[in-house]
Design a protein around this motif. Sequence first.
Motif, PDB file in Angstrom:
ATOM      1  N   LYS A 284       0.906  -1.157   0.034  1.00  0.00           N
ATOM      2  CA  LYS A 284      -0.055  -0.117  -0.197  1.00  0.00           C
ATOM      3  C   LYS A 284       0.985   1.414  -0.028  1.00  0.00           C
ATOM      4  O   LYS A 284       1.937   1.224   0.767  1.00  0.00           O
ATOM      5  N   ALA A 285       0.498   2.185  -0.795  1.00  0.00           N
ATOM      6  CA  ALA A 285       1.380   3.395  -0.631  1.00  0.00           C
ATOM      7  C   ALA A 285       0.294   4.662  -1.064  1.00  0.00           C
ATOM      8  O   ALA A 285      -0.913   4.427  -1.577  1.00  0.00           O
ATOM      9  N   VAL A 286       0.572   5.781  -0.785  1.00  0.00           N
ATOM     10  CA  VAL A 286       0.194   7.079  -1.211  1.00  0.00           C
ATOM     11  C   VAL A 286       1.045   7.968  -1.786  1.00  0.00           C
ATOM     12  O   VAL A 286       2.304   7.878  -1.528  1.00  0.00           O
ATOM     13  N   ALA A 287       0.623   9.028  -2.761  1.00  0.00           N
ATOM     14  CA  ALA A 287       1.455  10.194  -3.135  1.00  0.00           C
ATOM     15  C   ALA A 287       0.503  11.337  -3.067  1.00  0.00           C
ATOM     16  O   ALA A 287      -0.582  11.180  -2.510  1.00  0.00           O
ATOM     17  N   ASP A 288       0.830  12.276  -3.831  1.00  0.00           N
ATOM     18  CA  ASP A 288       0.239  13.532  -3.703  1.00  0.00           C
ATOM     19  C   ASP A 288      -1.088  13.471  -4.331  1.00  0.00           C
ATOM     20  O   ASP A 288      -1.208  13.308  -5.545  1.00  0.00           O
ATOM     21  N   GLY A 289      -2.145  13.205  -3.603  1.00  0.00           N
ATOM     22  CA  GLY A 289      -3.580  13.319  -4.109  1.00  0.00           C
ATOM     23  C   GLY A 289      -4.006  11.861  -4.698  1.00  0.00           C
ATOM     24  O   GLY A 289      -5.113  11.828  -5.325  1.00  0.00           O
ATOM     25  N   VAL A 290      -3.304  10.999  -4.343  1.00  0.00           N
ATOM     26  CA  VAL A 290      -3.259   9.383  -4.861  1.00  0.00           C
ATOM     27  C   VAL A 290      -3.069   8.445  -3.901  1.00  0.00           C
ATOM     28  O   VAL A 290      -2.159   8.515  -2.975  1.00  0.00           O
ATOM     29  N   ARG A 291      -3.979   7.212  -4.027  1.00  0.00           N
ATOM     30  CA  ARG A 291      -3.561   6.083  -3.141  1.00  0.00           C
ATOM     31  C   ARG A 291      -3.439   4.916  -4.239  1.00  0.00           C
ATOM     32  O   ARG A 291      -4.089   5.071  -5.193  1.00  0.00           O
ATOM     33  N   ILE A 292      -2.734   4.081  -3.807  1.00  0.00           N
ATOM     34  CA  ILE A 292      -2.230   2.928  -4.593  1.00  0.00           C
ATOM     35  C   ILE A 292      -2.331   1.537  -3.877  1.00  0.00           C
ATOM     36  O   ILE A 292      -1.483   1.521  -2.845  1.00  0.00           O
ATOM     37  N   TYR A 293      -2.610   0.504  -4.420  1.00  0.00           N
ATOM     38  CA  TYR A 293      -2.016  -0.871  -3.992  1.00  0.00           C
ATOM     39  C   TYR A 293      -1.786  -1.586  -5.092  1.00  0.00           C
ATOM     40  O   TYR A 293      -2.126  -1.634  -6.338  1.00  0.00           O
ATOM     41  N   ALA A 294      -0.658  -2.222  -5.051  1.00  0.00           N
ATOM     42  CA  ALA A 294      -0.245  -3.253  -6.100  1.00  0.00           C
ATOM     43  C   ALA A 294       0.465  -4.594  -5.635  1.00  0.00           C
ATOM     44  O   ALA A 294       0.892  -4.629  -4.251  1.00  0.00           O
ATOM     45  N   ALA A 295       0.288  -5.739  -6.399  1.00  0.00           N
ATOM     46  CA  ALA A 295       0.385  -6.879  -5.995  1.00  0.00           C
ATOM     47  C   ALA A 295       1.134  -7.499  -6.845  1.00  0.00           C
ATOM     48  O   ALA A 295       1.180  -7.555  -7.941  1.00  0.00           O
ATOM     49  N   VAL A 296       2.196  -8.585  -6.345  1.00  0.00           N
ATOM     50  CA  VAL A 296       2.707  -9.579  -7.109  1.00  0.00           C
ATOM     51  C   VAL A 296       1.886 -11.225  -6.475  1.00  0.00           C
ATOM     52  O   VAL A 296       2.041 -11.250  -5.481  1.00  0.00           O
ATOM     53  N   THR A 297       1.292 -11.596  -7.656  1.00  0.00           N
ATOM     54  CA  THR A 297       0.418 -12.978  -7.369  1.00  0.00           C
ATOM     55  C   THR A 297       0.826 -14.204  -8.025  1.00  0.00           C
ATOM     56  O   THR A 297       0.410 -15.168  -8.030  1.00  0.00           O
ATOM     57  N   THR A 298       2.008 -14.289  -8.471  1.00  0.00           N
ATOM     58  CA  THR A 298       2.626 -15.570  -9.144  1.00  0.00           C
ATOM     59  C   THR A 298       2.220 -16.822  -8.581  1.00  0.00           C
ATOM     60  O   THR A 298       1.932 -17.723  -9.270  1.00  0.00           O
ATOM     61  N   ASP A 299       2.835 -17.059  -7.156  1.00  0.00           N
ATOM     62  CA  ASP A 299       2.893 -18.106  -6.691  1.00  0.00           C
ATOM     63  C   ASP A 299       1.355 -18.517  -6.445  1.00  0.00           C
ATOM     64  O   ASP A 299       1.004 -19.997  -6.612  1.00  0.00           O
ATOM     65  N   LEU A 300       0.457 -17.550  -6.081  1.00  0.00           N
ATOM     66  CA  LEU A 300      -0.932 -18.065  -5.734  1.00  0.00           C
ATOM     67  C   LEU A 300      -1.607 -18.353  -7.125  1.00  0.00           C
ATOM     68  O   LEU A 300      -2.555 -19.445  -6.792  1.00  0.00           O
ATOM     69  N   VAL A 301      -1.275 -17.801  -8.010  1.00  0.00           N
ATOM     70  CA  VAL A 301      -1.899 -18.021  -9.230  1.00  0.00           C
ATOM     71  C   VAL A 301      -1.490 -19.739  -9.580  1.00  0.00           C
ATOM     72  O   VAL A 301      -2.253 -20.607 -10.208  1.00  0.00           O
ATOM     73  N   ASN A 302      -0.240 -19.946  -9.474  1.00  0.00           N
ATOM     74  CA  ASN A 302       0.238 -21.196  -9.873  1.00  0.00           C
ATOM     75  C   ASN A 302      -0.431 -22.462  -8.782  1.00  0.00           C
ATOM     76  O   ASN A 302      -0.607 -23.354  -9.446  1.00  0.00           O
ATOM     77  N   GLU A 303      -0.785 -21.964  -7.745  1.00  0.00           N
ATOM     78  CA  GLU A 303      -1.469 -22.723  -6.535  1.00  0.00           C
ATOM     79  C   GLU A 303      -2.797 -23.111  -7.475  1.00  0.00           C
ATOM     80  O   GLU A 303      -3.417 -24.245  -7.201  1.00  0.00           O
ATOM     81  N   ALA A 304      -3.600 -22.049  -7.811  1.00  0.00           N
ATOM     82  CA  ALA A 304      -4.928 -22.265  -8.161  1.00  0.00           C
ATOM     83  C   ALA A 304      -4.712 -22.971  -9.666  1.00  0.00           C
ATOM     84  O   ALA A 304      -5.757 -24.179  -9.841  1.00  0.00           O
ATOM     85  N   ILE A 305      -3.542 -23.029 -10.430  1.00  0.00           N
ATOM     86  CA  ILE A 305      -3.751 -23.638 -11.721  1.00  0.00           C
ATOM     87  C   ILE A 305      -3.415 -25.116 -11.328  1.00  0.00           C
ATOM     88  O   ILE A 305      -4.276 -26.186 -11.930  1.00  0.00           O
ATOM     89  N   ARG A 306      -2.826 -25.555 -10.169  1.00  0.00           N
ATOM     90  CA  ARG A 306      -2.245 -26.899  -9.693  1.00  0.00           C
ATOM     91  C   ARG A 306      -3.473 -27.410  -9.060  1.00  0.00           C
ATOM     92  O   ARG A 306      -3.984 -28.604  -9.554  1.00  0.00           O
ATOM     93  N   ARG A 307      -4.243 -26.829  -8.442  1.00  0.00           N
ATOM     94  CA  ARG A 307      -5.538 -27.084  -7.674  1.00  0.00           C
ATOM     95  C   ARG A 307      -6.596 -27.594  -8.675  1.00  0.00           C
ATOM     96  O   ARG A 307      -7.376 -28.668  -8.664  1.00  0.00           O
ATOM     97  N   HIS A 308      -6.770 -26.601  -9.463  1.00  0.00           N
ATOM     98  CA  HIS A 308      -7.999 -26.742 -10.474  1.00  0.00           C
ATOM     99  C   HIS A 308      -7.709 -27.205 -11.849  1.00  0.00           C
ATOM    100  O   HIS A 308      -8.275 -27.589 -12.553  1.00  0.00           O
ATOM    101  N   GLY A 309      -6.126 -27.620 -12.172  1.00  0.00           N
ATOM    102  CA  GLY A 309      -6.087 -28.039 -13.478  1.00  0.00           C
ATOM    103  C   GLY A 309      -6.144 -27.010 -14.506  1.00  0.00           C
ATOM    104  O   GLY A 309      -6.974 -27.534 -15.602  1.00  0.00           O
TER     105      GLY A 309
END
Length: 334
Positions: free
Chosen positions: A7-32
């Motif tokens: 989570k971060a903020v700047a002048d007049g802005v808020r932003i959330y950013a994420a890296v999700t590679t591992d959890l996507v691979n877990e979903a791929i593995r579980r659901h084929g």
Amino acid sequence: MTDHLVKAVADGVRIYAAVTTDLVNEAIRRHGCYPVAAAALGRTMTGALLLAANLKNKEALTVSFDGRGPLGRVVADATPEGSVRGMVGNAKVLLPLNAKGKIDVGGGVGTHGLVTVTRFTGLEAEGASHVEPIRGSAELVDGEIADDLTRYLAVSEQTPSAVGLGVLVAPSRATDGAPANGNTSAAAEDAQTNGDASAADEFIEPCIGAGGFLVQPLPDASEETLAKLEKNVAAVASVSHLVERGLDAKGIIGEVLKGFDVDYLSTTDLAFRCGCSKARISDVLLGLNLGDLQSLVDDGHAEIVCHFCNEKYQFDAEELQAIYNVAKRQRAKK
């Protein structure tokens, strides 16, 4: 690099950013998941985590896409603590690349339906039965997930936002998650029809980069800030390629807020986690009518599969009889 959200903020802005590679691979593995499902589910889970980042502790939300496409419903549950789980109606969809040479998520999800976000306040779990979840929805834009969530935030929550999401599947068979040639559906169908799981699974590829961002101007944002932000967002390359290149969530924020003085607030670890258990499944079985429970007892065995994580729970005759007995006593008291 482990999955995380910043989570971060700047002048007049808020932003959330994420890296999700591992959890996507877990979903791929579980659901084929084949590439189309991997991209759609991965984007949905990432988007759900970004939306959940604004919740309070003990709250949670569900994001559901139902565009009447071949994937069926795509659903993700997420919490502000960084847990997410997801499911897709049909994980084995194969489609040709779209007109841009990318995975056809929109073709898989469909566009004739809604994106629905349901927020659970946490009071429900504390016994406040009168508290209803907060639900909002919006018509789908293109079924590509990010633009649909952007529209949802504008229409249902009246919050101007920009959402960027990406899932990059290994390029041996796919470009950004799409089958390299458009004639694979018949082969996959034949493999499944003949019960050849290994042949069908040749279309499952790993994710090599996934992530996203959610950026929102604050009420005091100046016109100059809005113009600079709009220019930056338009110039951001594919989020999944940024992650593949090694950028973490702070790096993604640096791309989106280039030229801003950024104040980084917090980092949260992310993971695919499902709250299912044999005890919870037993509670679900207790809710069945006695006739259905008796049928399970007569069968002497039951296998229950969690739709979100694909975990299988086995119940033998003794366990089923015990559940039936408890259900019968509960109904006798009413």
